[in-house]
Every structure is written in structure tokens, then in C-alpha cells.
Design a protein around this motif. Structure first.
Motif, PDB file in Angstrom:
ATOM      1  N   ILE A 185      -8.367  -0.123  13.283  1.00 44.35           N
ATOM      2  CA  ILE A 185      -7.628   1.081  12.924  1.00 44.35           C
ATOM      3  C   ILE A 185      -6.134   0.772  12.746  1.00 44.35           C
ATOM      4  O   ILE A 185      -5.485   1.317  11.856  1.00 44.35           O
ATOM      5  CB  ILE A 185      -7.866   2.234  13.932  1.00 44.35           C
ATOM      6  N   ALA A 186      -5.592  -0.117  13.548  1.00 45.39           N
ATOM      7  CA  ALA A 186      -4.198  -0.520  13.401  1.00 45.39           C
ATOM      8  C   ALA A 186      -4.008  -1.325  12.107  1.00 45.39           C
ATOM      9  O   ALA A 186      -3.010  -1.148  11.396  1.00 45.39           O
ATOM     10  CB  ALA A 186      -3.737  -1.314  14.608  1.00 45.39           C
ATOM     11  N   ALA A 187      -4.965  -2.177  11.799  1.00 46.67           N
ATOM     12  CA  ALA A 187      -4.906  -2.929  10.535  1.00 46.67           C
ATOM     13  C   ALA A 187      -4.975  -1.979   9.341  1.00 46.67           C
ATOM     14  O   ALA A 187      -4.289  -2.188   8.332  1.00 46.67           O
ATOM     15  CB  ALA A 187      -6.040  -3.945  10.481  1.00 46.67           C
ATOM     16  N   ASP A 188      -5.780  -0.914   9.466  1.00 43.74           N
ATOM     17  CA  ASP A 188      -5.863   0.074   8.392  1.00 43.74           C
ATOM     18  C   ASP A 188      -4.534   0.798   8.194  1.00 43.74           C
ATOM     19  O   ASP A 188      -4.152   1.123   7.063  1.00 43.74           O
ATOM     20  CB  ASP A 188      -6.967   1.094   8.678  1.00 43.74           C
ATOM     21  N   VAL A 189      -3.817   1.067   9.291  1.00 47.72           N
ATOM     22  CA  VAL A 189      -2.493   1.687   9.177  1.00 47.72           C
ATOM     23  C   VAL A 189      -1.573   0.778   8.381  1.00 47.72           C
ATOM     24  O   VAL A 189      -0.898   1.223   7.442  1.00 47.72           O
ATOM     25  CB  VAL A 189      -1.896   2.003  10.568  1.00 47.72           C
ATOM     26  N   LEU A 190      -1.546  -0.508   8.731  1.00 51.12           N
ATOM     27  CA  LEU A 190      -0.682  -1.442   8.005  1.00 51.12           C
ATOM     28  C   LEU A 190      -1.093  -1.547   6.542  1.00 51.12           C
ATOM     29  O   LEU A 190      -0.234  -1.650   5.660  1.00 51.12           O
ATOM     30  CB  LEU A 190      -0.678  -2.811   8.676  1.00 51.12           C
ATOM     31  N   ASP A 191      -2.405  -1.507   6.268  1.00 51.82           N
ATOM     32  CA  ASP A 191      -2.878  -1.536   4.879  1.00 51.82           C
ATOM     33  C   ASP A 191      -2.332  -0.346   4.098  1.00 51.82           C
ATOM     34  O   ASP A 191      -1.845  -0.509   2.982  1.00 51.82           O
ATOM     35  CB  ASP A 191      -4.407  -1.528   4.816  1.00 51.82           C
ATOM     36  N   LEU A 192      -2.434   0.848   4.681  1.00 47.77           N
ATOM     37  CA  LEU A 192      -1.922   2.042   3.993  1.00 47.77           C
ATOM     38  C   LEU A 192      -0.413   1.978   3.803  1.00 47.77           C
ATOM     39  O   LEU A 192       0.112   2.480   2.810  1.00 47.77           O
ATOM     40  CB  LEU A 192      -2.284   3.309   4.766  1.00 47.77           C
ATOM     41  N   LEU A 193       0.270   1.370   4.757  1.00 47.42           N
ATOM     42  CA  LEU A 193       1.722   1.226   4.656  1.00 47.42           C
ATOM     43  C   LEU A 193       2.124   0.070   3.743  1.00 47.42           C
ATOM     44  O   LEU A 193       3.305  -0.104   3.458  1.00 47.42           O
ATOM     45  CB  LEU A 193       2.329   1.007   6.049  1.00 47.42           C
ATOM     46  N   ARG A 194       1.132  -0.711   3.340  1.00 47.04           N
ATOM     47  CA  ARG A 194       1.358  -1.909   2.513  1.00 47.04           C
ATOM     48  C   ARG A 194       2.284  -2.897   3.200  1.00 47.04           C
ATOM     49  O   ARG A 194       3.248  -3.415   2.625  1.00 47.04           O
ATOM     50  CB  ARG A 194       1.894  -1.521   1.142  1.00 47.04           C
ATOM     51  N   VAL A 195       1.958  -3.129   4.478  1.00 50.09           N
ATOM     52  CA  VAL A 195       2.723  -4.061   5.310  1.00 50.09           C
ATOM     53  C   VAL A 195       1.772  -5.144   5.796  1.00 50.09           C
ATOM     54  O   VAL A 195       0.666  -4.844   6.240  1.00 50.09           O
ATOM     55  CB  VAL A 195       3.340  -3.318   6.526  1.00 50.09           C
ATOM     56  N   ASP A 196       2.228  -6.389   5.718  1.00 45.61           N
ATOM     57  CA  ASP A 196       1.418  -7.492   6.219  1.00 45.61           C
ATOM     58  C   ASP A 196       1.404  -7.473   7.743  1.00 45.61           C
ATOM     59  O   ASP A 196       2.426  -7.160   8.372  1.00 45.61           O
ATOM     60  CB  ASP A 196       1.982  -8.836   5.753  1.00 45.61           C
ATOM     61  N   PRO A 197       0.261  -7.821   8.345  1.00 50.60           N
ATOM     62  CA  PRO A 197       0.239  -7.907   9.815  1.00 50.60           C
ATOM     63  C   PRO A 197       1.129  -9.047  10.286  1.00 50.60           C
ATOM     64  O   PRO A 197       1.372 -10.009   9.551  1.00 50.60           O
ATOM     65  CB  PRO A 197      -1.227  -8.173  10.136  1.00 50.60           C
ATOM     66  N   PRO A 198       1.618  -8.957  11.509  1.00 51.38           N
ATOM     67  CA  PRO A 198       2.465 -10.036  12.033  1.00 51.38           C
ATOM     68  C   PRO A 198       1.654 -11.306  12.257  1.00 51.38           C
ATOM     69  O   PRO A 198       0.430 -11.271  12.314  1.00 51.38           O
ATOM     70  CB  PRO A 198       2.993  -9.471  13.352  1.00 51.38           C
ATOM     71  N   ASP A 199       2.358 -12.407  12.407  1.00 52.17           N
ATOM     72  CA  ASP A 199       1.703 -13.665  12.759  1.00 52.17           C
ATOM     73  C   ASP A 199       1.265 -13.601  14.208  1.00 52.17           C
ATOM     74  O   ASP A 199       1.876 -12.928  15.036  1.00 52.17           O
ATOM     75  CB  ASP A 199       2.672 -14.847  12.591  1.00 52.17           C
ATOM     76  N   GLU A 200       0.209 -14.339  14.520  1.00 58.65           N
ATOM     77  CA  GLU A 200      -0.293 -14.352  15.897  1.00 58.65           C
ATOM     78  C   GLU A 200       0.720 -14.959  16.864  1.00 58.65           C
ATOM     79  O   GLU A 200       0.662 -14.698  18.059  1.00 58.65           O
ATOM     80  CB  GLU A 200      -1.630 -15.088  15.969  1.00 58.65           C
ATOM     81  N   GLU A 201       1.647 -15.741  16.372  1.00 52.21           N
ATOM     82  CA  GLU A 201       2.647 -16.360  17.230  1.00 52.21           C
ATOM     83  C   GLU A 201       3.759 -15.401  17.605  1.00 52.21           C
ATOM     84  O   GLU A 201       4.519 -15.656  18.532  1.00 52.21           O
ATOM     85  CB  GLU A 201       3.271 -17.596  16.546  1.00 52.21           C
TER      86      GLU A 201
END
Length: 176
Positions: free
Chosen positions: A100-116
Motif C-alpha cells: 500500500i505504501a508502494a502504491d502511494v509512491l506510484d500514484l505520486l510518481r516518486v521512486d522508492p528510497p534505496d534500502e540503504e
């Protein structure tokens, strides 16, 4: 193949199931100068589209928005607006572990952060509730309170906007 190894007998593949998501999804409506809080259906907590659809189904002449607290990890504020939805995700890194958080970023057209990345930051519209009495800078202060659980942060928002009693009463019934 042995039972529990992800396949049914006769070679039929059993789909992987996501672990259940804990928390709550609340719809907040202001109509005739009164606040009303109600729970959204269970799938709203794990599927962003379901939460948006349920909120759009609440007809009101006043404000309508949703508050989602997920697994004591993060929260989402979503508000249907003409032509879309305004969103705030309290912790962008949650997109690495939660659909669900990834879907929010998708709608915002924002890349997820790096795991680091070790830093926490919100993503989305910090002014999502500004017209209701929660200015952007105050919402930023609440999001930055990383020692608080999401339900505590959302209670602070509810108190500031003016529906704290209704929100607390609903949460009490959910915990009973």
C-alpha cells in the motif's frame, strides 16, 4: 511436493499470501459543521484503490478524507479531490515493505528510497489538511515525531483539526 511448500497436489500452484496487515482505516467526514468518523472495510488497509473507492463513495458537501495506520509503522492520509486524490505517506521507506505504501509512491510518481537509506521522511502533500486547520508545518512536526506510533500521530491530527473525541471513541470501539 510436500504440503506447505507453496503448491497444491497435482501441480496446481498456490499463490503466495501476504501476511495480514494490522492497524485501522478510518473515514472522516465533515458535514453541517459536525465531524463523523467511521471505519473503512478491511481491504482499505492493504489496497490503496479500495480505500480511495470507499472514500469516493461517501457523498458529502463537506470534507471527506481517510486516515490509515498500518502495522504500527506508518500512516497514510488520503483525500479525494476532483480529478484524483491528495496523498501523504508518513514514511517513504515503508514502500520497501508494504504494497500500500508502494502504491502511494506510484500514484505520486516518486521512486522508492534505496534500502540503504536510514533517514525517514514523508512523501506527498503535507498541506493535504491545511484548509481544515492543519497547516503544512504543523503536520511536518507531527510526522517528525518518530517516537510516536501512527495512531498517536493521527490522534494529534484529529485533536488539532477538531474531531479528536469522535476519533478516540471510534478507536476505543475497535480495540474493545
Amino acid at each position: 511436493m510436500l504440503p506447505g511448500e507453496g503448491r497444491w497436489p497435482y501441480g496446481v500452484h498456490m499463490p503466495e499470501q501476504e501476511p495480514p496487515v494490522h492497524g485501522f482505516a478510518v473515514a472522516v467526514v465533515r458535514e453541517d459543521n459536525r465531524w463523523r468518523c467511521s471505519t473503512l472495510d478491511g481491504d482499505a488497509l492493504s489496497e490503496l484503490d479500495a480505500a480511495i473507492t470507499q472514500l469516493r463513495g461517501l457523498r458529502s458537501t463537506g470534507a471527506v478524507f481517510g486516515l490509515l495506520a498500518v502495522d504500527d509503522e506508518f500512516f497514510i492520509v488520503l483525500r479525494p479531490v476532483p480529478g484524483g486524490v491528495s496523498l501523504l505517506l508518513s514514511d517513504a521507506a515503508a514502500a520497501l515493505d508494504y504494497d500500500i505504501a508502494a502504491d502511494v509512491l506510484d500514484l505520486l510518481r516518486v521512486d522508492p528510497p534505496d534500502e540503504e537509506d536510514e533517514e525517514l521522511w514523508p512523501e506527498g502533500d503535507l498541506a493535504v489538511l491545511a484548509d481544515l486547520g492543519m497547516p503544512k508545518h504543523e503536520l511536518q512536526v507531527i510526522v517528525d515525531e518518530v517516537d510516536l506510533y501512527p495512531d498517536e500521530q493521527l490522534q494529534m491530527i484529529a485533536q488539532r483539526i477538531g474531531f479528536g473525541e469522535e476519533f478516540t471513541r471510534l478507536l476505543d470501539t475497535l480495540q474493545a
